[in-house]
Design an enzyme around this catalytic site. Structure first.
Site, PDB file in Angstrom:
ATOM      1  N   LYS B 298       0.885  -1.164   0.000  1.00 26.63           N
ATOM      2  CA  LYS B 298       0.000   0.000   0.000  1.00 26.63           C
ATOM      3  C   LYS B 298       0.922   1.213   0.000  1.00 26.63           C
ATOM      4  CE  LYS B 298      -3.622   2.329   2.717  1.00 26.63           C
ATOM      5  NZ  LYS B 298      -4.660   2.174   3.767  1.00 26.63           N
ATOM      6  N   GLU B 302      -3.429   7.086   1.672  1.00 21.51           N
ATOM      7  CA  GLU B 302      -3.754   7.412   3.060  1.00 21.51           C
ATOM      8  C   GLU B 302      -2.492   7.634   3.888  1.00 21.51           C
ATOM      9  OE1 GLU B 302      -6.407   4.185   4.072  1.00 21.51           O
ATOM     10  OE2 GLU B 302      -8.153   5.276   3.363  1.00 21.51           O
ATOM     11  N   ARG B 335      -1.403  -2.297  -4.356  1.00 27.18           N
ATOM     12  CA  ARG B 335      -2.815  -1.912  -4.182  1.00 27.18           C
ATOM     13  C   ARG B 335      -3.150  -0.614  -4.913  1.00 27.18           C
ATOM     14  NH1 ARG B 335      -4.786  -0.963   0.696  1.00 27.18           N
ATOM     15  NH2 ARG B 335      -6.704  -2.165   0.684  1.00 27.18           N
ATOM     16  N   LYS B 376      -9.927  -2.940  -5.376  1.00 23.37           N
ATOM     17  CA  LYS B 376     -11.142  -3.202  -4.595  1.00 23.37           C
ATOM     18  C   LYS B 376     -12.341  -3.377  -5.525  1.00 23.37           C
ATOM     19  CE  LYS B 376      -9.700  -0.911  -0.368  1.00 23.37           C
ATOM     20  NZ  LYS B 376     -10.102  -0.238   0.887  1.00 23.37           N
ATOM     21  N   ASP B 381     -15.208   2.162  -1.101  1.00 22.38           N
ATOM     22  CA  ASP B 381     -14.550   1.373  -0.061  1.00 22.38           C
ATOM     23  C   ASP B 381     -15.515   0.404   0.603  1.00 22.38           C
ATOM     24  OD1 ASP B 381     -12.602   0.449   1.608  1.00 22.38           O
ATOM     25  OD2 ASP B 381     -12.629   2.149   2.962  1.00 22.38           O
ATOM     26  N   GLU B 409     -16.431  -4.390   7.712  1.00 21.14           N
ATOM     27  CA  GLU B 409     -16.171  -3.032   8.186  1.00 21.14           C
ATOM     28  C   GLU B 409     -17.400  -2.133   8.089  1.00 21.14           C
ATOM     29  OE1 GLU B 409     -12.862  -1.192   6.255  1.00 21.14           O
ATOM     30  OE2 GLU B 409     -13.214   0.762   7.181  1.00 21.14           O
ATOM     31  N   GLU B 527     -28.802  -3.618   3.901  1.00 17.52           N
ATOM     32  CA  GLU B 527     -28.948  -2.475   2.987  1.00 17.52           C
ATOM     33  C   GLU B 527     -30.227  -1.703   3.276  1.00 17.52           C
ATOM     34  OE1 GLU B 527     -29.430  -3.462  -1.174  1.00 17.52           O
ATOM     35  OE2 GLU B 527     -28.294  -1.676  -1.783  1.00 17.52           O
ATOM     36  N   TRP B 557     -12.654  13.027   3.341  1.00 11.71           N
ATOM     37  CA  TRP B 557     -12.518  11.684   2.778  1.00 11.71           C
ATOM     38  C   TRP B 557     -13.186  11.482   1.421  1.00 11.71           C
ATOM     39  CZ3 TRP B 557      -8.966   8.724   5.037  1.00 11.71           C
ATOM     40  CH2 TRP B 557      -8.585   9.053   6.343  1.00 11.71           C
TER      41      TRP B 557
END
Lengths: 695, 695
Positions: B298, B302, B335, B376, B381, B409, B527, B557
């Site tokens: 990575k 971030e 990544r 991803k 995310d 998450e 959902e 973000w």
């Protein structure tokens, strides 16, 4: 030299705060002051008198670059004589001794007399503490450039208890601390750096503070041990240091101590073993600290233990401790910050603002006379604008002490500038009408309105181990001003700001003018770019810095704004709201309850109104929000302009320290402006009349 | 017994996951299986073959309460013969050996043959890994109650790399871990409990996982040392354990290692010293771990270091590492989760969803052939609903590996139930049209569409040192299902759920029916009560559990919903929005770009619409939000009903473990329902058509 030493040298001015004692450069002034200050007589002997003398020696030596002559008796050449009225015979100097009757135990006389040979200045305390305060009064006059050649000053502090609460934890952290770590604790140990404690005591005594609790009101596991024989000798060292400066030491205690320390299985205040445990414990404490002040207690509040666990009430809990302290003249300071911190946000019938009154008012008269209830100035929690807590004045038969917060938890955390004296003045000047007109908060907390046995003011300290004590050097003004204001609530914010700037930065007129105006404007500025009209909150949860309009809106903390697409505010009226307005005495009750009469600055605290509601200014609520938020940022930009003008007039360390924080403040102010404006624009759909940028 | 041992005994079933190997109680079944399973011949010798044998022995002993007879050669009484096709001559058993040509290196044959004396089952791998997988296949058939007396199964894994990423830190914490602490690390040390690692390896190999990176992709200071001689011997112990189960070990590395480990002053990938440093480092690693898999990186993401610091690009950075690994057949997994995480929320032109494509697409063809870009599944995310990342299929000349997140998450954190297989199926089945119709994600990541040298699927693991591995016992299904699905993407979610329930909880029909339906409904339920229509987020910042509608709205973000009083959604169209829709191949580009054609479930991801916009269902957006949120809570209540029916059919530990979490889920769902509904009601002013309670 070590980097620590270098830092201190570079930051000497920052460290010294308002006790700069700079060499006096003006020749005329030098001569005038020097003629009075260089021949000192101290009569009598006590550790406090010695502190007064030492302060005077240090100040004089520094200001005149000369060591004063010191005698321990008054002779014809003495130009300053200090002592208590028991040791200085005023009649010898032609002063009517009955003048001392007007003073309380901490009062003093500064009087210019002629001893036959020369003029001479008497610094006479009702007690040695009074002499210490007289000394600081004199030094303040010199530092602020006042004449001292013909003085007649008779002064006593207005408030009996003038206290600081340190929210320091033994791991070294400071709850709501924005100035580094604790100066009292580090790594779960009590500090051995008593020099820093002494310097703190000097600062505090210079503004009249006479009581301090040294550990956080949230007493966690390690801190529970502060009242054990293992740690009491070290607490006693700190208490010794403060005692030399007329300051009594208190400890915050854990109500569950008998359990937590492993001795009992209950902390029930009516249990005989518990009562005995505390009596023995208090005896042990006083064996170490003969003038120990007493306990500060946060009980049954935000998950701290308390009497509720045993179906007892706050009176049961505090009285039990008070009985243990009574033989030693100790007191219990019992905090009233009690509310439901697990509220369901869906529940509109519960109102946190009501909580303290609802909890404590029914207990009036049930508390022992060495219990004092400590009440925050507002009903919520130190927001930039709150009404006065209706608790203040509500309990005729129960000692009260008012709680301020010098630490700027919700006021920019010592990054943003917020001089708090004007806000506290509003609180003290507020007329509660508790016993009819003139029942000001000042008259309640000075004990006169209800003839309280104990009363006064306490505040959460804003200092830490940063070299400049307060993170932002300008935040020193709040510590200074707190002490000065509670000593004499008649001082104006302007007077206090001016005194502080002169003592701290010297007498350059631009410095004086710019910093004074920066300070005096700062609370309004902060209010402008954050939460005007009394609604408060809208901050980031937990750490409480920076905007987050809905940050507490769906939380357990009872702190809501109820903004929807049509309007905003909390209905706390008697008829349609939570009834909170009814907790005030008339006519305040009626004023707050009435949409028409409620002052604009508290409108949204008491009323839910449409965004289009017209304020007394003629602006709508929404336009007022836009206007104040745009204006607030401009005002911060102006603060920076004013500060930048001082670049050559202030030492580099302090200049940069403040400039850095002003830049942070500007970024913060812009974030507040844009988030708040955007939030309400998106919600209301009402455009800014002036068509400024909203995102 | 220690409390640890007791816990394990009580939670034996929870710990064993789907490798229960329960004693077979049905007499007919027992006899049928026993006739085949109790006489084992293993031909050949390797650590992996031995693992297969040991698994078989353990399973057989447990299921039949009898130890099998074992020989290291096939004899006429052998009922199962296991080995590789090199050691088992298929022709001897009348099997056409060319059948093995259809298999890749990890494939296998399960074939019932007659050895002249009796029927006998061959478990023949193309390699010993194939044999291990064949063994697990057989055991799965038995655990799910399938007949095994007449098998002809020829099977290879569809994906080449089937990987897990542990986000474990050496202090023992697991980033985004919801199942206790790390099983690999504790207190900044590498674990010595290889028994637990071995049990993990057994679980993983049983579902075909063949690669694992054991430390967090955010490589902090301590973890940087994993590639040093001090720690490599212990890493090698872990790698040895995994190797026995056909699993290659990878490490996440810190791109700034040459600096952080104190050897160089730069980590510039084009610097000769840096290149040499990594070559030496890789050599050192392979000296300890001869089959080391390679690095997971990575970089420039971030705040993690990367080639950008030296004005180099991702190709420069990854190729440098790839060159070092190439002589040892190691690979670099690089990544693509690269975006501006310091975005100004006011800036509507920047779109985080675009970032990976914008960063990497221009570099297609510049990467070495032992570099794989890990992408991803969605562009944001791991939200409950996202479109497929437009990166997938966009780089014809660059190896790609898809990244899923098994750790929940944003899907309830293993408190709430969310079976992820249906979601991943949607991803894999999605037609990217990268090379015209039929260019499914499956065909891209299995390497066939573009003939990638390396490709496959990786996922963030959901396990920790909780006794049941996954916090919520039902979350074991996601680990199981992940392995099964990436082995064979043609399996349906229903098949996988059914297999898992049978192997984990046995064959009671209510158990099978209830749990299977709970699993299959669970993602839709989650959902429903969180963020339908593709908008995502609205979670509490940082920890990401529970609702906070504006939690990320004014953040750095890049994750916004832009809800105002009129509407909601992100305009990502080509004409008026961020242009993100244009990153897809046609016709997806057109579908997403079109308000009419865009599927409802992704509507708010691509379009900003009024609350009154009509969905294809005929509901308005706002009414859909109300309806789904009320329904979601009802559905959770129904999950509790279904689970409660199983009280007597499941061991107490697992029953209570799941029930406790379902109760947490219900509380969470109600909080979501009420906060979301209230937020949008307050903002839109549009009442629920059914007049249900909104606060």
């Amino acid at each position: 030299m070590s980097s620590k030493v270098l830092e201190i040298l570079n930051a000497k001015e920052a460290y010294q705060c308002w006790l700069q004692y700079k060499k006096i450069e003006d020749g005329r002034q030098y001569d005038e002051y020097a003629s009075i200050c260089l021949n000192l007589a101290v009569v009598g002997d006590s550790v406090i008198l010695n502190s007064a003398l030492q302060e005077l020696i240090q100040a004089v030596t520094s200001m005149f670059d000369k060591e004063p002559l010191i005698t321990n008796y008054a002779d014809p050449d003495s130009s300053i004589i200090l002592g208590t009225y028991q040791d200085i015979n005023l009649t010898d100097y032609g002063v009517d001794a009955s003048i001392m009757d007007r003073l309380n135990e901490e009062g003093y006389l500064l009087q210019t007399v002629n001893n036959g040979k020369r003029d001479c200045l008497l610094l006479v305390g009702k007690s040695d503490k009074g002499t210490l305060y007289a000394t600081h009064h004199l030094l303040r006059l010199i530092q602020t450039g006042e004449a001292i050649n013909d003085l007649t000053i008779v002064e006593s502090p207005r408030n009996q208890i003038r206290m600081l609460n340190q929210w320091d934890n033994m791991d070294g952290s400071v709850e709501r601390g924005y100035s580094g770590n604790s100066i009292f604790f580090d790594n779960n140990q009590i500090t051995t750096d008593l020099e820093r404690i002494k310097d703190y005591a000097r600062l505090l005594s210079s503004v009249g503070i006479n009581a301090i609790s040294i550990n956080n009101v949230n007493v966690w596991q390690v801190e529970t041990n502060l009242i054990t024989s293992k740690l009491l000798p070290e607490v006693a060292n700190i208490a010794d240091t403060f005692r030399r400066y007329g300051i009594k030491t208190f400890l915050s205690i854990n109500f569950a101590s008998p359990i937590e320390l492993g001795d009992l299985t209950t902390a029930d205040p009516l249990d005989q073993d518990v009562k005995k445990w505390w009596k023995d414990k208090v005896k042990e404490i006083y064996a170490h600290i003969p003038d120990f002040g007493g306990f500060v207690v946060k009980a049954d509040s935000e998950h701290r233990p308390g009497p509720f666990s045993y179906d007892r009430d706050h009176a049961d809990g505090s009285n039990m401790l008070a009985e243990a302290l009574q033989p030693f003249d100790g007191i219990v300071v019992w905090r009233c910050f009690v509310y439901n911190c697990m509220q369901d946000w869906r529940d509109r019938s519960t109102d946190r603002a009501r909580a303290a009154y609802d909890h404590f008012k029914p207990l009036d008269g049930k508390f022992h006379d060495n219990v004092i209830l400590q009440v925050k100035n507002g009903p919520m929690d130190f927001q930039v604008r709150e009404p006065i807590s209706p608790m203040i004045g509500a309990m005729e038969n129960t000692n009260q002490i008012l709680e301020f917060q010098i630490a700027q938890e919700y006021l920019g955390q010592q990054k943003d500038l917020a001089f708090l004296i004007p806000m506290w003045k509003e609180v003290l000047d507020f007329d509660t009408y508790a016993k009819g007109e003139g029942s000001t908060v000042t008259a309640i907390v000075d004990g006169s309105l209800y003839d309280y046995k104990f009363s006064g003011i306490a505040a959460v300290s804003n200092i830490g181990n940063d070299i400049n004590w307060t993170g932002n050097t300008l935040a020193q003004a709040n510590l200074y001003g707190y002490g000065r204001l509670i000593w004499n609530p008649n001082l104006t914010a302007e007077e206090i700001a001016g005194e502080w700037v002169l003592a701290t930065f010297g007498s350059d007129s631009t410095v004086l003018e710019n910093i004074t105006s920066m300070l005096l404007d700062s609370r309004e500025i902060y209010e402008n770019y954050t939460t005007p009209l009394g609604i408060g909150w809208m901050v980031n949860p937990n750490h409480h810095y920076g905007p987050n309009v809905d940050g507490y809106e769906y939380s357990r903390w009872g702190t809501y704004h109820f903004a929807d697409r049509n309007g905003i505010g909390v209905d706390r009226t008697i008829e349609t709201g939570t009834g909170y307005a009814g907790q005030y005495f008339s006519p305040n009750k009626k004023v707050y309850n009435s949409l028409e009469e409620c002052p604009d600055e508290l409108l949204l605290f008491f009323h839910h109104v449409p965004y289009t509601h017209k304020l007394k200014s003629g602006e709508t609520v929404i336009q007022h929000y836009y206007n104040t938020h745009f204006k607030g940022v401009e005002q911060v930009e102006n603060l920076i302009v004013k500060w930048t003008m001082l670049e050559d007039k202030i030492d580099e360390f302090r200049f940069n320290n403040v400039l850095d924080r002003l830049k942070m403040q500007l970024a913060n102010a812009k974030e507040w402006r844009d988030q708040v404006n955007t939030y309400f624009y998106r919600k209301s759909g009402i455009a800014d009349e002036k068509n400024r940028t909203i995102y």
